[in-house]
Design a protein around this motif. Structure first.
Motif, PDB file in Angstrom:
ATOM      1  N   ILE A  80       0.817  -1.225   0.000  1.00 18.99           N
ATOM      2  CA  ILE A  80       0.000   0.000   0.000  1.00 18.99           C
ATOM      3  C   ILE A  80       0.849   1.274   0.000  1.00 18.99           C
ATOM      4  O   ILE A  80       0.333   2.362  -0.246  1.00 18.99           O
ATOM      5  N   ALA A  81       2.149   1.119   0.250  1.00 20.07           N
ATOM      6  CA  ALA A  81       3.042   2.282   0.365  1.00 20.07           C
ATOM      7  C   ALA A  81       3.018   3.216  -0.852  1.00 20.07           C
ATOM      8  O   ALA A  81       3.155   4.431  -0.696  1.00 20.07           O
ATOM      9  N   PRO A  82       2.845   2.699  -2.081  1.00 20.98           N
ATOM     10  CA  PRO A  82       2.889   3.609  -3.230  1.00 20.98           C
ATOM     11  C   PRO A  82       1.745   4.624  -3.266  1.00 20.98           C
ATOM     12  O   PRO A  82       1.879   5.656  -3.903  1.00 20.98           O
ATOM     13  N   PHE A  83       0.626   4.326  -2.628  1.00 14.88           N
ATOM     14  CA  PHE A  83      -0.538   5.192  -2.838  1.00 14.88           C
ATOM     15  C   PHE A  83      -1.299   5.589  -1.575  1.00 14.88           C
ATOM     16  O   PHE A  83      -2.111   6.515  -1.622  1.00 14.88           O
ATOM     17  N   VAL A  84      -1.086   4.894  -0.464  1.00 13.05           N
ATOM     18  CA  VAL A  84      -1.964   5.117   0.695  1.00 13.05           C
ATOM     19  C   VAL A  84      -1.890   6.576   1.154  1.00 13.05           C
ATOM     20  O   VAL A  84      -0.818   7.193   1.151  1.00 13.05           O
ATOM     21  N   HIS A  85      -3.032   7.151   1.531  1.00 18.13           N
ATOM     22  CA  HIS A  85      -3.090   8.556   1.947  1.00 18.13           C
ATOM     23  C   HIS A  85      -2.759   8.707   3.428  1.00 18.13           C
ATOM     24  O   HIS A  85      -2.047   9.630   3.831  1.00 18.13           O
ATOM     25  N   LEU A  86      -3.300   7.815   4.242  1.00 15.89           N
ATOM     26  CA  LEU A  86      -3.072   7.889   5.690  1.00 15.89           C
ATOM     27  C   LEU A  86      -3.250   6.498   6.285  1.00 15.89           C
ATOM     28  O   LEU A  86      -4.236   5.826   6.001  1.00 15.89           O
ATOM     29  N   ILE A  87      -2.282   6.096   7.109  1.00 22.82           N
ATOM     30  CA  ILE A  87      -2.380   4.805   7.818  1.00 22.82           C
ATOM     31  C   ILE A  87      -2.776   5.114   9.259  1.00 22.82           C
ATOM     32  O   ILE A  87      -2.045   5.784   9.979  1.00 22.82           O
ATOM     33  N   HIS A  88      -3.958   4.635   9.671  1.00 19.81           N
ATOM     34  CA  HIS A  88      -4.491   5.047  10.972  1.00 19.81           C
ATOM     35  C   HIS A  88      -3.965   4.292  12.186  1.00 19.81           C
ATOM     36  O   HIS A  88      -3.838   4.869  13.251  1.00 19.81           O
ATOM     37  N   GLY A  89      -3.740   2.998  12.037  1.00 22.95           N
ATOM     38  CA  GLY A  89      -3.551   2.211  13.262  1.00 22.95           C
ATOM     39  C   GLY A  89      -2.129   1.790  13.592  1.00 22.95           C
ATOM     40  O   GLY A  89      -1.888   0.649  13.952  1.00 22.95           O
ATOM     41  N   VAL A  90      -1.180   2.697  13.534  1.00 20.80           N
ATOM     42  CA  VAL A  90       0.217   2.292  13.761  1.00 20.80           C
ATOM     43  C   VAL A  90       0.461   2.140  15.270  1.00 20.80           C
ATOM     44  O   VAL A  90       0.205   3.057  16.044  1.00 20.80           O
ATOM     45  N   ASP A  91       0.915   0.966  15.659  1.00 25.39           N
ATOM     46  CA  ASP A  91       1.075   0.723  17.089  1.00 25.39           C
ATOM     47  C   ASP A  91       2.371   0.024  17.469  1.00 25.39           C
ATOM     48  O   ASP A  91       2.432  -0.638  18.509  1.00 25.39           O
ATOM     49  N   SER A  92       3.405   0.182  16.643  1.00 24.09           N
ATOM     50  CA  SER A  92       4.714  -0.334  17.064  1.00 24.09           C
ATOM     51  C   SER A  92       5.838   0.392  16.316  1.00 24.09           C
ATOM     52  O   SER A  92       5.645   0.899  15.209  1.00 24.09           O
ATOM     53  N   GLY A  93       6.991   0.427  16.959  1.00 29.01           N
ATOM     54  CA  GLY A  93       8.171   1.023  16.349  1.00 29.01           C
ATOM     55  C   GLY A  93       8.610   0.242  15.115  1.00 29.01           C
ATOM     56  O   GLY A  93       9.116   0.810  14.150  1.00 29.01           O
ATOM     57  N   ARG A  94       8.390  -1.041  15.176  1.00 27.02           N
ATOM     58  CA  ARG A  94       8.766  -1.904  14.061  1.00 27.02           C
ATOM     59  C   ARG A  94       7.955  -1.554  12.805  1.00 27.02           C
ATOM     60  O   ARG A  94       8.491  -1.515  11.689  1.00 27.02           O
ATOM     61  N   LEU A  95       6.690  -1.319  13.019  1.00 31.83           N
ATOM     62  CA  LEU A  95       5.827  -0.950  11.896  1.00 31.83           C
ATOM     63  C   LEU A  95       6.222   0.436  11.352  1.00 31.83           C
ATOM     64  O   LEU A  95       6.311   0.636  10.136  1.00 31.83           O
ATOM     65  N   LEU A  96       6.523   1.356  12.263  1.00 33.49           N
ATOM     66  CA  LEU A  96       6.981   2.693  11.837  1.00 33.49           C
ATOM     67  C   LEU A  96       8.230   2.579  10.965  1.00 33.49           C
ATOM     68  O   LEU A  96       8.368   3.256   9.948  1.00 33.49           O
ATOM     69  N   GLU A  97       9.141   1.736  11.420  1.00 35.82           N
ATOM     70  CA  GLU A  97      10.409   1.524  10.715  1.00 35.82           C
ATOM     71  C   GLU A  97      10.156   1.028   9.294  1.00 35.82           C
ATOM     72  O   GLU A  97      10.749   1.505   8.326  1.00 35.82           O
ATOM     73  N   GLU A  98       9.243   0.073   9.175  1.00 30.73           N
ATOM     74  CA  GLU A  98       8.941  -0.509   7.869  1.00 30.73           C
ATOM     75  C   GLU A  98       8.235   0.517   6.962  1.00 30.73           C
ATOM     76  O   GLU A  98       8.510   0.583   5.767  1.00 30.73           O
ATOM     77  N   ILE A  99       7.347   1.312   7.540  1.00 33.93           N
ATOM     78  CA  ILE A  99       6.667   2.341   6.739  1.00 33.93           C
ATOM     79  C   ILE A  99       7.708   3.342   6.231  1.00 33.93           C
ATOM     80  O   ILE A  99       7.674   3.769   5.075  1.00 33.93           O
ATOM     81  N   ASN A 100       8.647   3.689   7.085  1.00 33.00           N
ATOM     82  CA  ASN A 100       9.723   4.591   6.680  1.00 33.00           C
ATOM     83  C   ASN A 100      10.537   4.010   5.517  1.00 33.00           C
ATOM     84  O   ASN A 100      10.824   4.694   4.536  1.00 33.00           O
ATOM     85  N   LYS A 101      10.839   2.736   5.649  1.00 27.83           N
ATOM     86  CA  LYS A 101      11.623   2.056   4.609  1.00 27.83           C
ATOM     87  C   LYS A 101      10.871   2.045   3.275  1.00 27.83           C
ATOM     88  O   LYS A 101      11.445   2.340   2.215  1.00 27.83           O
ATOM     89  N   GLN A 102       9.579   1.762   3.338  1.00 30.56           N
ATOM     90  CA  GLN A 102       8.790   1.708   2.099  1.00 30.56           C
ATOM     91  C   GLN A 102       8.520   3.117   1.555  1.00 30.56           C
ATOM     92  O   GLN A 102       8.392   3.306   0.347  1.00 30.56           O
ATOM     93  N   GLY A 103       8.438   4.082   2.448  1.00 35.73           N
ATOM     94  CA  GLY A 103       8.319   5.468   1.999  1.00 35.73           C
ATOM     95  C   GLY A 103       9.549   5.874   1.204  1.00 35.73           C
ATOM     96  O   GLY A 103       9.446   6.486   0.135  1.00 35.73           O
ATOM     97  N   ARG A 104      10.709   5.512   1.726  1.00 31.62           N
ATOM     98  CA  ARG A 104      11.967   5.832   1.040  1.00 31.62           C
ATOM     99  C   ARG A 104      12.002   5.193  -0.336  1.00 31.62           C
ATOM    100  O   ARG A 104      12.333   5.847  -1.331  1.00 31.62           O
ATOM    101  N   LYS A 105      11.617   3.915  -0.401  1.00 34.53           N
ATOM    102  CA  LYS A 105      11.622   3.199  -1.692  1.00 34.53           C
ATOM    103  C   LYS A 105      10.710   3.858  -2.712  1.00 34.53           C
ATOM    104  O   LYS A 105      10.970   3.829  -3.913  1.00 34.53           O
ATOM    105  N   ASN A 106       9.607   4.390  -2.225  1.00 32.97           N
ATOM    106  CA  ASN A 106       8.631   5.026  -3.120  1.00 32.97           C
ATOM    107  C   ASN A 106       8.832   6.526  -3.244  1.00 32.97           C
ATOM    108  O   ASN A 106       8.030   7.212  -3.876  1.00 32.97           O
ATOM    109  N   ASN A 107       9.882   7.013  -2.592  1.00 33.70           N
ATOM    110  CA  ASN A 107      10.201   8.429  -2.612  1.00 33.70           C
ATOM    111  C   ASN A 107       9.024   9.313  -2.226  1.00 33.70           C
ATOM    112  O   ASN A 107       8.723  10.313  -2.875  1.00 33.70           O
ATOM    113  N   ARG A 108       8.339   8.917  -1.159  1.00 31.20           N
ATOM    114  CA  ARG A 108       7.246   9.750  -0.647  1.00 31.20           C
ATOM    115  C   ARG A 108       7.185   9.656   0.879  1.00 31.20           C
ATOM    116  O   ARG A 108       7.551   8.656   1.465  1.00 31.20           O
TER     117      ARG A 108
END
Ligand code: PLP
Length: 221
Positions: A80-108
């Motif tokens: 979902i990283a290429p297009f998602v507008h807002l992710i509502h239910g983030v509840d761990s540092g691990r998930l934040l880390e992965e979202i950051n990584k996928q954000g970087r890959k998608n340059n957004r």
């Protein structure tokens, strides 16, 4: 089945008046019902399941803002990283880390909300207040430049007791207000996502800026 257009129009006007963002929660509902509300002007839609969301994203107009409101597994962020507008239910540092990584890959930069556990129910996801504090104060927050913590989200207990709901929403609002003063490039709390079909009026009275409404608009699932 069809979406309840009359109720939608009324609710959209009511919420616009109050400057509360309406997320139409379309999980399990077909694309044509989503389009019914889209044609009435709705652009923000919420989904709980990654596969269902990616299929709908392919099919539906590109100016829809897709909100992921379910529990997100780390290994599915990339879908979902290429297009998602807002992710509502983030509840761990691990998930934040992965979202950051996928954000970087998608340059957004991906906007997210941290989920606070406010109900007394065991089954619901979310951070305790201590976990939330620790996560926000962790030095790694500033280094995750592809993820922006944009607000908080919570789900109240499944109960008809108005006073109990009110108390739970108040806890979330108080934490939101506490951190609202903090502004960094990737931390800026503006959105307070609380309230669904059964409790949205109480949530708004307690300070919600974004409600997630499914069954009132699309009928029972
Ligand atoms: C399904 C869902 C909603 C919408 O629930 P309704 O009671 O149908 O309005 C809102 N938020 C989350 C997190 C959900 O999973």
């Amino acid at each position: 089945m069809a979406a309840d257009k009359e109720r939608y129009v009324q609710m959209a006007a009511e919420l616009a008046d109050k400057q509360v963002t309406l997320i139409a929660v379309s999980k399990t509902k077909p694309a044509d019902e989503i389009l019914e509300l889209y044609h009435l002007g709705q652009r923000d839609f919420g989904e709980n399941y990654v596969q269902e969301l990616t299929e709908k994203e392919q099919l539906l107009p590109k100016d829809i803002r897709w909100h992921f409101i379910g529990h997100l597994q780390t290994n599915k962020v990339k879908l979902i990283a290429p297009f998602v507008h807002l992710i509502h239910g983030v509840d761990s540092g691990r998930l934040l880390e992965e979202i950051n990584k996928q954000g970087r890959k998608n340059n957004r930069v991906i906007d997210i909300l941290l989920q606070l556990h406010i109900s007394n129910e065991e089954t619901k996801y979310g951070l305790t207040q201590k976990e939330l504090n620790d996560l926000i104060n962790a030095p790694t927050v500033a280094s995750r430049v592809y993820v922006r913590i944009n607000g908080l989200m919570g789900m109240a207990s499944f109960t008809g007791e108005e006073e109990k709901l009110r108390q739970e929403f108040r806890v979330l609002k108080a934490v939101f207000d506490q951190y609202k003063q903090v502004h960094t490039p990737n931390f800026n709390l503006r959105t307070l996502s609380m309230g669904m079909s059964s409790d949205y009026k109480i949530a708004i009275a307690e300070g919600s800026t974004m409600v997630r409404i499914g069954s009132l608009l699309f009928g029972a699932r």
